[in-house]
Design an enzyme around this catalytic site. Sequence first.
Site, PDB file in Angstrom:
ATOM      1  N   HIS A 435       0.836  -1.196   0.000  1.00 20.97           N
ATOM      2  CA  HIS A 435       0.000   0.000   0.000  1.00 20.97           C
ATOM      3  C   HIS A 435       0.869   1.242   0.000  1.00 20.97           C
ATOM      4  CE1 HIS A 435       1.141  -0.509   4.197  1.00 20.97           C
ATOM      5  NE2 HIS A 435       0.833   0.762   4.407  1.00 20.97           N
ATOM      6  N   HIS A 507       4.787   0.222  -0.293  1.00 22.96           N
ATOM      7  CA  HIS A 507       5.624  -0.620   0.560  1.00 22.96           C
ATOM      8  C   HIS A 507       4.781  -1.698   1.230  1.00 22.96           C
ATOM      9  CE1 HIS A 507       4.019   2.671   3.007  1.00 22.96           C
ATOM     10  NE2 HIS A 507       4.029   1.833   4.029  1.00 22.96           N
ATOM     11  N   ARG A 517       9.058 -10.265  15.628  1.00 22.65           N
ATOM     12  CA  ARG A 517       9.634  -9.067  15.025  1.00 22.65           C
ATOM     13  C   ARG A 517       8.952  -7.854  15.643  1.00 22.65           C
ATOM     14  NH1 ARG A 517       7.883  -5.515  10.985  1.00 22.65           N
ATOM     15  NH2 ARG A 517       9.315  -4.996   9.272  1.00 22.65           N
TER      16      ARG A 517
END
Length: 601
Positions: A435, A507, A517
């Site tokens: 997006h 991205h 993460r």
Amino acid sequence: MLTPCDPDSGMMDQLDKAAAAAETFHRANPDHLEMQDNLEMYRNMEGVKPGNFRDLEAVPHWEAYDEGTRLYQLEQFPQSIERLEAAVREYLGGLAECRAQCEGPYDFREYSYLEYQSHLYETISDHYVQVLSCNQDCVLELATKPGRASASPDFLPSHFKFLQYAYHKVANYDKALECSRTFLLFHPKDHSVLQNEAFYLSKLGADRAADIQPREEIKSYVKQSLLEKELLYYVMDTLGVPFNDPDAWTPPELIPQSIQKRLKAEKEEARKGMVERETAPNETRVESQGDMEILKASSPLFANLKVAIVSEQLNGSQRAVLDGVLSHEECAAIRRLANVAADSAKGYQGGPSADPSKDRIEGLTILRVLELAIDGVVDPDGARLYYEATVRTQTIVQNYFQLKAPPHVSFSHLLCRTAVTGHQENSGETSQALHAQNCLLDPEATACSKEPPAYAARDFSAFLYLNDEFEGGAFFFTNQDAETISAEIEPKCGRLVTFKSGAENPHGVQGVTGGQRCAVSLWFTLDRQHREKDRVRSETLMEQLFPPLPTSVGPVGSLPRHPSPPHPPHRGAPWYRVPGPRGRGQSTGNRRPRRGRGRGK
């Protein structure tokens, strides 16, 4: 612009209408700060009742859909299922009504009684083409939320993507399988839902699952819609009558080759125009290491800061990677805050396209962390360090992009993505769908519309990573076509990825296939009106915890560092949960799935 009623204006007897008007405007513009203040004022006025706050432009299927997705995000899955099923029923009813109205009198826009020379059969054909086009336009009409200018993409299919996972959460695998197979009618190659289907099959067994089919009313709709599209594309190819396909799920093989070539050429031309519009006015920065050298010399906080990768190396514009923003001790201290919340969340799996076998998304805002510090649940020094990390990032963004004043924080949170069952094989799946941040890319990436639900006021994005002990989870940029990867970035402790939030920087994030993460995600705006309201409250709590607090951040300043000591995890800290699609570095030539939008990185 709607404004509050003046007590002396004679309008006080119409507060119910004022509250309804304000609520209607707010539904279409949820980030409008002045209207938020107006609504809060009306709620505190005598004589204003909760029932006065209603949307005057409400549409039944949109009301049910919005309420269903809201309950979904709150993990109230039984209630969410009820509202989403109602939304499907209301949508199909509205679709039938819209299509019935398409069967009305002939009203061809270019019709002229004196000039029209077509014979009977040609006239019938013209009318039939009009009816077919109108039927297809009903999709756009129903998918356009009141107050918005364009339709939500994949609106009807999205109902079943929500529903299949919601049914999974209440252990109704028959309905989960039915909804996943219904969604696959639209997107038969969707990897995440195919995996979900296999998961539900494993729960039910082959014999029981064989009797569960997609919903008949949706099968009939898809079949009818594809027949209409085939005819309209044929007319477009042979007679040149234009047709704007409203759906992203139309199979490519249905579109004639000649039209595919024409659409591709038009897309390339439109993309060039978009690149010129979006990048040319903004390319004011000449990247210089000198700016960062001045910042490094300004404070010990920035002593280890360095520009690791610039725009040219990332094959784009207005993007950069900087290292050394945080030390390993600081990264570990902030991650400990995440572990406190994760323990209390008990393995929440979020996202409308969440896959039971993939990563889950969990987030914690700075305001919530400071509230927990006030309550003694988390270490105050850890909360302060989290806040300081956001201020440090704000300072770096200001200096790197040579902004005259510090940008305002539009939204920020600590976000962790965790692989649910350890190492996964499909590392190519995206965890954060592709997006652009402040605009909506259309299905062919020929334009980027700055309208809701896009966060149009966001000017810069920044993601500060806290670790690298995980597998997958790479951040990636794509070219303007929103398909070809231009650069991938390996997250690691203290690494900052920052860029302008427009169409020049599509991205996404690859799925986390092992481990956890974590990153601090921030979005900045140059418009004070769109600053994060929680930021003001956070500053107040910081003053309570650590008086005095500097009132402003200079171009090269920051708060003094107070490293956080080790702090054991606590229970009882609720999560701020972020729903989003499921799902390390230089240039590659890989292709990505179609884009989407979301909040976390």
